[in-house]
Design an enzyme around this catalytic site. Sequence first.
Site, PDB file in Angstrom:
ATOM      1  N   SER A 164      44.656  39.329  45.945  1.00 27.95           N
ATOM      2  CA  SER A 164      43.963  40.548  45.516  1.00 27.95           C
ATOM      3  C   SER A 164      42.470  40.343  45.712  1.00 27.95           C
ATOM      4  CB  SER A 164      44.250  40.837  44.042  1.00 27.95           C
ATOM      5  OG  SER A 164      43.388  41.842  43.533  1.00 27.95           O
TER       6      SER A 164
ATOM      7  N   TYR B 121      44.433  37.434  35.321  1.00 22.87           N
ATOM      8  CA  TYR B 121      44.798  38.003  36.620  1.00 22.87           C
ATOM      9  C   TYR B 121      43.889  37.459  37.713  1.00 22.87           C
ATOM     10  CZ  TYR B 121      46.201  41.537  40.039  1.00 22.87           C
ATOM     11  OH  TYR B 121      46.685  42.177  41.164  1.00 22.87           O
TER      12      TYR B 121
END
Length: 248
Positions: free
Chosen positions: A141, A154
């Site tokens: 990501s 995350y």
Amino acid sequence: MNDFKDKCVFVTGGAHGIGRNIVEAFRKAGARVAFCDLDRMQGEAAARDTGAAFYPADVADAAALRGVFDAVCERFGEIGILVNNAGISEFSPLADTAAEQFDRILAVNLRPVFVTAQHMAARRNTPEGKRLYGRIINIASTRWLQSEPGSEAYAASKGGIVALTHALALSFSEYNVTVNCISPGWIDNGNFGELTERDRRQHPSGRVGVPGDIARACLFLADPANDFIDGQNLVIDGGMTKKMIYVE
């Protein structure tokens, strides 16, 4: 589109969103595709719609994940293309984030990348096995280098995937396997409500991403001819990480 009819593909987290689009893309390209997911209902629906094989599994369970990997190989032959896509995103204020929550996110997002890659290496650790074609594609990501408050776990998991990717690429250098990752930016899975014109215009590309953007990149990286692309992180974000942004 490349022809993958002689290839076996395994996708983690393939029941919906980006993962499902990756499953669909490789099925349309003729590959034998299997995927795992914790969501049994969505997984069974995706299997019916795509013709792929579904294996319910929690990727945080290393033994179960290795078991699915072996079952896919027994059914379809050695996995040639491994796509580590499974992941969860749980954001919470730092002061309220428990260590157990942090550990769980890494156990789902990061550790399975190591587990599946290590298992592929162990299965192929013979002179014949090291000559087999292979591609590992990890889904990271843009959060690996950009953050918002409350995204520590995350961000750590995705940054770990980027770092693990280049480490694995070197470890697989004796194999006929390349290891790369893809870092998506804003990808509209239909979960963000109606997009506005401002949402689109803020991207240099003029639009928000869609899951197909990531699936097509997977097909590109899996192409047997693209064996000189190795250890790389392909950012697919419409140019957003190259844009200087100040508060208006």
